[in-house]
Design an enzyme around this catalytic site. Structure first.
Site, PDB file in Angstrom:
ATOM      1  N   THR A 146      -5.525   7.638   6.402  1.00  0.00           N
ATOM      2  CA  THR A 146      -5.484   7.136   7.791  1.00  0.00           C
ATOM      3  C   THR A 146      -4.055   6.951   8.281  1.00  0.00           C
ATOM      4  O   THR A 146      -3.822   6.846   9.475  1.00  0.00           O
ATOM      5  CB  THR A 146      -6.194   5.777   7.940  1.00  0.00           C
ATOM      6  OG1 THR A 146      -5.495   4.793   7.159  1.00  0.00           O
ATOM      7  CG2 THR A 146      -7.641   5.830   7.500  1.00  0.00           C
ATOM      8  N   GLU A 165       0.826  -1.215   0.000  1.00  0.00           N
ATOM      9  CA  GLU A 165       0.000   0.000   0.000  1.00  0.00           C
ATOM     10  C   GLU A 165       0.864   1.271   0.000  1.00  0.00           C
ATOM     11  O   GLU A 165       0.491   2.289  -0.584  1.00  0.00           O
ATOM     12  CB  GLU A 165      -0.923  -0.026   1.220  1.00  0.00           C
ATOM     13  CG  GLU A 165      -1.833   1.162   1.313  1.00  0.00           C
ATOM     14  CD  GLU A 165      -2.802   1.048   2.489  1.00  0.00           C
ATOM     15  OE1 GLU A 165      -3.271  -0.064   2.799  1.00  0.00           O
ATOM     16  OE2 GLU A 165      -3.092   2.097   3.091  1.00  0.00           O
ATOM     17  N   CYS A 202      -2.935   6.259   1.883  1.00  0.00           N
ATOM     18  CA  CYS A 202      -4.243   6.329   2.562  1.00  0.00           C
ATOM     19  C   CYS A 202      -4.181   7.406   3.637  1.00  0.00           C
ATOM     20  O   CYS A 202      -3.234   7.427   4.431  1.00  0.00           O
ATOM     21  CB  CYS A 202      -4.587   4.982   3.186  1.00  0.00           C
ATOM     22  SG  CYS A 202      -6.129   4.999   4.138  1.00  0.00           S
ATOM     23  N   ARG A 217       1.505   2.146  13.079  1.00  0.00           N
ATOM     24  CA  ARG A 217       0.509   1.297  13.746  1.00  0.00           C
ATOM     25  C   ARG A 217       1.260   0.390  14.703  1.00  0.00           C
ATOM     26  O   ARG A 217       2.072  -0.435  14.285  1.00  0.00           O
ATOM     27  CB  ARG A 217      -0.295   0.463  12.738  1.00  0.00           C
ATOM     28  CG  ARG A 217      -1.525  -0.186  13.396  1.00  0.00           C
ATOM     29  CD  ARG A 217      -2.478  -0.781  12.372  1.00  0.00           C
ATOM     30  NE  ARG A 217      -2.094  -2.109  11.960  1.00  0.00           N
ATOM     31  CZ  ARG A 217      -2.468  -3.235  12.580  1.00  0.00           C
ATOM     32  NH1 ARG A 217      -3.236  -3.192  13.648  1.00  0.00           N
ATOM     33  NH2 ARG A 217      -2.080  -4.416  12.120  1.00  0.00           N
ATOM     34  N   GLU A 276      -6.104  -6.494   8.930  1.00  0.00           N
ATOM     35  CA  GLU A 276      -7.291  -5.704   8.623  1.00  0.00           C
ATOM     36  C   GLU A 276      -8.337  -6.551   7.889  1.00  0.00           C
ATOM     37  O   GLU A 276      -7.994  -7.374   7.045  1.00  0.00           O
ATOM     38  CB  GLU A 276      -6.863  -4.536   7.728  1.00  0.00           C
ATOM     39  CG  GLU A 276      -7.863  -3.435   7.682  1.00  0.00           C
ATOM     40  CD  GLU A 276      -7.319  -2.232   6.917  1.00  0.00           C
ATOM     41  OE1 GLU A 276      -6.416  -2.401   6.082  1.00  0.00           O
ATOM     42  OE2 GLU A 276      -7.822  -1.130   7.176  1.00  0.00           O
TER      43      GLU A 276
HETATM   44  P1  ADP Z   1      -0.690  -3.157   8.653  1.00  0.00           P
HETATM   45  O1  ADP Z   1      -0.286  -3.409  10.040  1.00  0.00           O
HETATM   46  O2  ADP Z   1       0.499  -2.974   7.773  1.00  0.00           O
HETATM   47  O3  ADP Z   1      -1.664  -2.036   8.601  1.00  0.00           O
HETATM   48  P2  ADP Z   1      -2.439  -5.561   8.556  1.00  0.00           P
HETATM   49  O4  ADP Z   1      -3.465  -5.145   9.535  1.00  0.00           O
HETATM   50  O5  ADP Z   1      -2.933  -6.146   7.290  1.00  0.00           O
HETATM   51  O6  ADP Z   1      -1.476  -4.397   8.044  1.00  0.00           O
HETATM   52  O7  ADP Z   1      -1.461  -6.581   9.264  1.00  0.00           O
HETATM   53  C1  ADP Z   1      -0.394  -7.147   8.564  1.00  0.00           C
HETATM   54  C2  ADP Z   1       0.081  -8.445   9.189  1.00  0.00           C
HETATM   55  O8  ADP Z   1       0.678  -8.174  10.442  1.00  0.00           O
HETATM   56  C3  ADP Z   1      -1.040  -9.433   9.449  1.00  0.00           C
HETATM   57  O9  ADP Z   1      -0.580 -10.726   9.142  1.00  0.00           O
HETATM   58  C4  ADP Z   1      -1.260  -9.314  10.933  1.00  0.00           C
HETATM   59  O10 ADP Z   1      -1.794 -10.476  11.532  1.00  0.00           O
HETATM   60  C5  ADP Z   1       0.150  -9.071  11.399  1.00  0.00           C
HETATM   61  N1  ADP Z   1       0.214  -8.445  12.723  1.00  0.00           N
HETATM   62  C6  ADP Z   1      -0.301  -7.259  13.103  1.00  0.00           C
HETATM   63  N2  ADP Z   1      -0.053  -7.019  14.394  1.00  0.00           N
HETATM   64  C7  ADP Z   1       0.639  -8.095  14.857  1.00  0.00           C
HETATM   65  C8  ADP Z   1       1.185  -8.452  16.122  1.00  0.00           C
HETATM   66  N3  ADP Z   1       1.092  -7.644  17.184  1.00  0.00           N
HETATM   67  N4  ADP Z   1       1.823  -9.644  16.219  1.00  0.00           N
HETATM   68  C9  ADP Z   1       1.940 -10.448  15.151  1.00  0.00           C
HETATM   69  N5  ADP Z   1       1.466 -10.169  13.942  1.00  0.00           N
HETATM   70  C10 ADP Z   1       0.809  -9.007  13.789  1.00  0.00           C
HETATM   71  N1  ARG Z   2      -9.693   1.929   1.846  1.00  0.00           N
HETATM   72  C1  ARG Z   2     -10.112   1.041   2.910  1.00  0.00           C
HETATM   73  C2  ARG Z   2     -11.397   1.556   3.500  1.00  0.00           C
HETATM   74  O1  ARG Z   2     -11.712   2.699   3.280  1.00  0.00           O
HETATM   75  C3  ARG Z   2      -9.043   0.901   3.977  1.00  0.00           C
HETATM   76  C4  ARG Z   2      -8.837   2.119   4.829  1.00  0.00           C
HETATM   77  C5  ARG Z   2      -7.855   2.007   5.975  1.00  0.00           C
HETATM   78  N2  ARG Z   2      -6.935   0.932   5.850  1.00  0.00           N
HETATM   79  C6  ARG Z   2      -5.826   0.948   5.127  1.00  0.00           C
HETATM   80  N3  ARG Z   2      -5.151  -0.158   5.025  1.00  0.00           N
HETATM   81  N4  ARG Z   2      -5.394   2.039   4.561  1.00  0.00           N
HETATM   82  O2  ARG Z   2     -12.065   0.821   4.196  1.00  0.00           O
END
Ligand code: ADP
Ligand code: ARG
Length: 344
Positions: free
Chosen positions: A261, A213, A259, A268, A302
């Site tokens: 956010t 992304e 994005c 994060r 997510e």
């Molecule tokens: P991002 O954190 O980049 O926004 P995602 O929510 O898609 O993206 O998470 C990406 C990957 O990181 C997923 O496989 C998720 O399960 C893993 N992940 C997120 N937080 C943790 C954590 N605290 N421990 C282990 N894996 C994690």
């Molecule tokens: N575009 C998606 C939505 O509006 C994701 C938004 C936040 N998450 C992200 N990975 N940028 O629901």
């Protein structure tokens, strides 16, 4: 390209459908950034996916100013950040007051902190060309290959990776998934899998995603709840990478991401945490999460579900708060969640 005002279903709740008025649409519909990015492209993901929570993506830093009448209220609604405000960074691990909230390891399975970054001289993923994306892959993987010590590792391009290896990396929470429909509609999956890949050190505690992304997602993670160690490693890695790359940054919006956010810190900070009792009372769970500016995700990231009472808990705000505050939000909230789980 001229376009007509999109129709959204009645039950649409996305920030796009809340803030895209016919007046704003008229004022912006014929504007194009220097990289050729248009309003039609910026809103395409939210138009195609009315169940979006946000619904817009930027193609470059200029998108945030050219399309400000749409982006500004969305940024305000998500981060509580005003158009005239300034973003401040504090990535100093010494300023963090976050011991392990679960030293016995009864609740926290793992801790992960990531930041998004994009190169200052190349458009963001939604507006990037194939050649530019490939150039990002070369420049970033070369910079990563110069890292040493515990940050040293190898780069694994997605193209040519064995399916079984890809699947294993995804299920172990190290690698991004393919085929996200929100990214797809934003043009972020064009030319897949070319130009994408993952770098990691031997222990898989330091990882970098290339051209998902954002051009870079810089990640520090490990088992357990030692938040300070995870944050320090990430701060060190980001500093090392800044020696050889200039990331897109503005005094107003902080680090520029595709994005809205993710603007600001682009951080994060999350834990995977066992909360089976709270998980069976989502109303109480969500009330604590809201009070502490937390987001609840499922176990595979997510848009995924919880499994076995384990949740992904992270900071929601990223802009107008420092890196230290992002982690502090997560820490304070996790302490409150553990207390609530314990007392049930
Ligand atoms: P991002 O954190 O980049 O926004 P995602 O929510 O898609 O993206 O998470 C990406 C990957 O990181 C997923 O496989 C998720 O399960 C893993 N992940 C997120 N937080 C943790 C954590 N605290 N421990 C282990 N894996 C994690
Ligand atoms: N575009 C998606 C939505 O509006 C994701 C938004 C936040 N998450 C992200 N990975 N940028 O629901």
């Amino acid at each position: 390209m001229s376009l007509t005002f999109p129709t959204f279903p009645k039950n649409c709740r996305s920030l796009l459908c809340q803030y895209l008025t016919p007046e704003i649409f008229e004022a912006l519909k014929d504007k194009t950034t220097a990289n050729g990015y248009t309003l039609a492209q910026a809103i395409h993901s939210g138009v195609q996916n009315p169940d979006s929570s946000i619904g817009v993506y930027a193609g470059d830093a200029e998108s945030y100013t050219l399309f400000a009448p749409l982006f500004d209220p969305i940024i305000k609604a998500y981060h509580g950040f005003d158009p005239q405000s300034r973003h401040y960074s504090n990535f100093n691990p010494d300023a963090l007051n976050a011991d392990n909230p679960d030293p016995e390891g009864a609740y926290i399975v793992s801790t992960r902190i990531r930041v998004g970054r994009n190169l200052a001289d190349i458009p963001l993923g939604p507006a990037i060309s194939k050649a530019q994306r490939n150039e990002v892959e070369v420049r970033v993987s070369q910079a990563l290959s110069r890292l040493e010590g515990d940050l040293g590792g190898s780069y694994y391009p997605l193209q040519g990776m064995r399916d079984a290896d890809t699947a294993q990396l995804i299920s172990d929470h190290f690698l991004f998934k393919a085929g996200d429909r929100f990214l797809e509609a934003a043009g972020l999956n064009r030319d897949w899998p070319e130009g994408r890949g993952i770098f990691h050190n031997n222990d898989k505690t330091f990882l970098v995603w290339i051209n998902e992304e954002d051009q870079l997602r810089i990640i520090s993670m490990q088992h357990g709840g030692n938040i300070g160690e995870v944050f320090s490693r990430l701060a060190r890695a980001v500093k090392a990478l800044e020696q050889s790359m200039t990331f897109s940054y503005s005094d107003h919006l902080g680090y520029i991401t595709s994005c809205p956010t993710n603007l600001g810190t682009a951080m994060r900070a999350s834990v995977h945490i066992k909360l089976p009792k709270l998980g069976s009372d989502m109303k109480a769970f969500e009330a604590i999460a809201d009070a502490h500016h937390l987001q609840i995700r499922g176990i595979h990231g997510e848009h995924s579900q919880s499994e076995g009472g384990i949740y992904d808990i992270s900071n929601r705000r990223r802009l107008g708060v420092s890196e230290v505050q992002c982690v502090q939000d997560m820490y304070d909230g996790v302490v409150a969640l553990i207390e609530a789980e314990r007392s049930r």
